[in-house]
Design a protein around this motif. Structure first.
Motif, short mmCIF file in Angstrom:
data_model
loop_
_atom_site.label_atom_id
_atom_site.label_comp_id
_atom_site.label_asym_id
_atom_site.label_seq_id
_atom_site.Cartn_x
_atom_site.Cartn_y
_atom_site.Cartn_z
N ALA A 157 -0.12 -19.13 43.02
CA ALA A 157 0.44 -19.04 41.66
C ALA A 157 1.72 -19.87 41.55
N THR B 7 2.57 -23.18 39.19
CA THR B 7 3.74 -23.33 38.33
C THR B 7 4.47 -24.64 38.62
N THR C 242 3.96 -17.87 37.16
CA THR C 242 4.70 -17.09 38.16
C THR C 242 5.80 -17.96 38.76
N GLN D 253 8.91 -13.46 39.02
CA GLN D 253 8.77 -13.16 37.59
C GLN D 253 7.53 -13.84 37.03
N LYS D 254 7.10 -13.35 35.89
CA LYS D 254 5.99 -14.02 35.19
C LYS D 254 6.46 -14.40 33.79
N GLY E 235 2.46 -16.85 31.30
CA GLY E 235 1.70 -16.47 32.49
C GLY E 235 2.01 -17.26 33.75
#
Ligand code: DMJ
Length: 675
Positions: free
Chosen positions: A505, A509, A459, A452-453, A457
């Protein structure tokens, strides 16, 4: 002495031939004759071994084939090449050496240390020379140039966003015939060396305090200065921190500490007669994995025997109707069971799916196929069952082989199952196509349905419970950044770029989850909603127990991209650990990472030594130290060698005849060198 004195009978009575050599010459003369003959043989073999042009240039078919055998056994016999002659138990302290049936029983630790230092020095010098020669073929410098105090001077990611391993293939190719580097650090930059040294001192602090206050116990309570044990270790004192920490000590070059731990293992780690209930998964990844890693790195067969001993004790847990193992085993009685809370007594995906690296390797180094068979059976059962939407639920009933509750996660209960699919493929030198296909399929659906994002923004991997997404990511799931990037480098396009980018990504996160806390350490789980991003919501999600997964991904991504941000993030974690987790008696976890003065939990987890500190040390070390081209890390960060690629695999693929021939040649060569 004249010739007539050497061969008197022959010269005086030529017609009496043939006569025996005894009659022909006196004993002194026989010795002299022996030397002459020996010299001739030496000259012939010396020609074969030391003048390469003669090996191929002239017609010496039989000697050529002898040389080929020699070359072959050199390749397959690294266990004998790497180590100095084995030492008998009582000889260790005196530094004497003694051979036992070709087994390596005890390394001389001081000699090993010297040997490792020398090898590291030679390798550094040779590498520098090689890199100088190869600069033309490298699109970018392999090591970032200048550094600020924190070690960051801007990104050195390749302009095309590519992966470092690809571009330096020429250097790697030229280095591939070396023995793998398993000790030291290598990086020549003073700033990076200083950071590595800081991590090394952290290990010393953690280890010394464990040794002082909790030696032989499973873990340390660093504030109350006593031993600690979690339920996963049952009721016994199995020295979990020793076994988990040993390979880290070795890699960092703490040889006195390593030797003390090694001797403890030899004398005390014995499950015979023990009546205790152990976690099959934890015992496998920490004990079997840790011991096998030490065996691979050192060649000390004691570690292999202990790993075998412990793995054999786990085998009764596989005696279920399907062969899917139970989670818990009573070592004394051999009875096993599952956790009552786990979907009506199901087995857990991340537990039964995290045995393959250790069990396959154990079969290869012991010659006992039973461990590999257990893994093959698990895979067959898994493959037989239809998966809901192609996803792997976290629970499987070991009686029926059916999936349990529809809970899917890249974090707790699922995580290392996916990791071991990828790494089983890599460990097999990419021959295990079944594992590769399962990994690709599993990632295809997991990425498609769980990634999901956030509004901001970020991920992340969400979880799924009964077809509903829960927008929560565990700290445990942060290993997946490294896994996806590592997998991506070995896959073809378009998956390659997709997985590498996803890996980056996710790691970003996970760093955010650290950065958004007051302590700069991450919570056990973090959530995404309209109100929060990458932060824990519930109080029971806010703790940090010295876990490694975020740092693990920094390490893997650093190795693959050489983007200095990963070293920067790793250094931030070091500073936070030093500030909040270090106490006089070791390192402790925290109860709330969002508190300015967090309460400490008084537990130094064994995986802090096995994983967190090891990954940090490797993050600030040269790529060749435990190279990702030669090793796969088990889920407890114990490096296991890659088959065929890594000569330290030490599998039983050496035929006994090869071994005999090898020994003859190696002794002959040593004789030549001493003449
Ligand atoms: C370790 O024991 C292993 O990494 C395991 O796979 C998950 N949990 C801990 C560390 O967090």
């Amino acid at each position: 002495m004249g010739l007539e004195n050497i061969l008197p009978t022959y010269h005086r009575s030529p017609t009496k031939l043939p006569i025996s050599l005894n009659k022909l010459c006196r004993s002194k003369e026989r010795v002299l004759l022996g030397f002459v003959c020996f010299g001739l043989v030496v000259a012939c073999f010396g020609t074969v071994f030391f003048l390469p042009e003669l090996r191929t240039g002239i017609a010496l078919p039989s000697l050529n084939s002898v040389y080929k055998v020699y070359e072959h056994v050199q390749k397959v016999g690294p266990e004998f090449i790497l180590q100095l002659p084995p030492l008998a138990k009582d000889d260790i302290h005196e530094g004497k050496s003694q051979q036992h049936h070709g087994q390596i029983d005890k390394p001389d630790f001081h000699l090993l240390e010297d040997q490792a230092r020398l090898r590291a020095k030679i390798e550094t010098e040779e590498r520098l020379e090689l890199e100088q020669n190869q600069l033309k073929v490298l699109p970018k410098p392999m090591i970032p140039s200048s550094k600020s105090e924190t070690g960051v001077s801007g990104s050195t990611t390749q302009p095309d966003g590519g992966i470092k391993g690809e571009s330096s293939v020429t250097v790697r190719d030229q280095l591939k015939n070396r023995l793998p580097m398993v000790q030291g650090g290598g990086d020549l930059e003073p700033d990076i060396r200083a950071k590595r040294e800081t991590v090394r001192k952290m290990m010393k602090h953690a280890w010394d305090n464990y040794a002082t206050y909790a030696w032989g116990k499973n873990e340390l309570r660093p504030i109350s200065h006593k031993g600690h044990s979690a339920s996963i270790f049952g009721s016994g004192n199995f020295g979990a921190s020793i076994v988990d920490g040993l390979d880290t000590l070795y890699i960092m070059g703490f040889m006195d500490e390593f030797k003390r731990g090694r001797d403890w293992v030899e004398e005390n780690l014995n499950l015979t007669g023990v009546s205790s209930e152990l976690s099959v998964f934890e015992t496998n990844i920490r004990f079997v994995g840790g011991l096998l890693s030490c065996f691979a790195i050192t060649g000390d067969s004691m570690f292999r025997e202990k790993a075998l001993h412990i793995a054999e004790k786990l085998l009764p847990a596989f005696n279920t109707l399907t062969g899917i193992p139970h989670a818990l085993i009573n070592i004394g009685t051999g009875t096993s069971k599952n956790y009552a809370w786990a979907s009506s007594g199901s087995s857990i995906l991340s537990e039964f799916g995290t045995m393959s690296l250790e069990f396959n390797y154990l079969s290869d180094v012991t010659g006992n196929p039973v461990f590999r068979q257990k893994i093959e059976q698990i895979i067959q059962v898994i493959k037989k069952q239809d998966r809901p939407d192609g996803l792997y639920p976290n629970y499987l009933n070991p009686k029926t082989g059916r999936w349990g509750q529809q809970h899917i996660s890249m974090g707790a209960l699922g995580d290392s199952f996916y990791e071991y699919l990828l790494k089983s493929w890599l460990q097999s030198a990419k021959t295990n196509d079944e594992a590769k296909q399962m990994y690709v399929d599993a990632m295809d659906t997991a990425v498609g349905k769980l990634i999901q994002k956030s509004n901001g923004g970020l991920t992340y991997f969400a979880e799924m419970k009964f077809n509903r997404l829960e927008h929560k990511m565990d700290h445990l799931a942060c290993f997946s950044g490294g896994m996806l990037a590592l997998g991506g480098t070995h896959l073809e396009e378009p998956l390659k770029s997709k997985h590498i980018e996803l890996g980056k990504a996710i790691t970003h996160t996970c760093h955010e989850s650290y950065d958004r806390s007051s302590t700069k350490l991450g919570p056990e789980a973090f959530r995404f909603s309209d109100a929060i991003e990458a932060k824990a919501l519930k109080s029971n999600e806010k703790y940090y127990i010295l876990r490694p997964e975020v740092i693990e991904s920094y390490f893997v991504l650093w190795r693959l991209t050489h983007d200095v941000r990963y070293r920067q993030w790793g250094w931030e974690a070091v500073q936070a650990l030093e500030k909040h987790c270090r106490v006089d008696g070791g390192y402790t976890g925290l109860k709330n990472v969002y508190s300015d003065e967090p309460t400490q939990d008084d537990v130094q987890q064994s995986f802090f030594l096995a994983e967190t500190l090891k990954y940090l040390y490797l993050l600030f070390s040269d790529d060749e130290l435990i190279s990702l081209d030669e090793w796969v890390f088990n889920t407890e960060a114990h490096p296991l060698p890659i088959k065929k690629v890594n000569p330290l695999y030490r599998g039983k693929f050496v035929k006994y005849s090869d071994y005999v021939v090898y020994n003859v040649f190696i002794h002959f060569k040593m004789l030549l060198m001493t003449i």
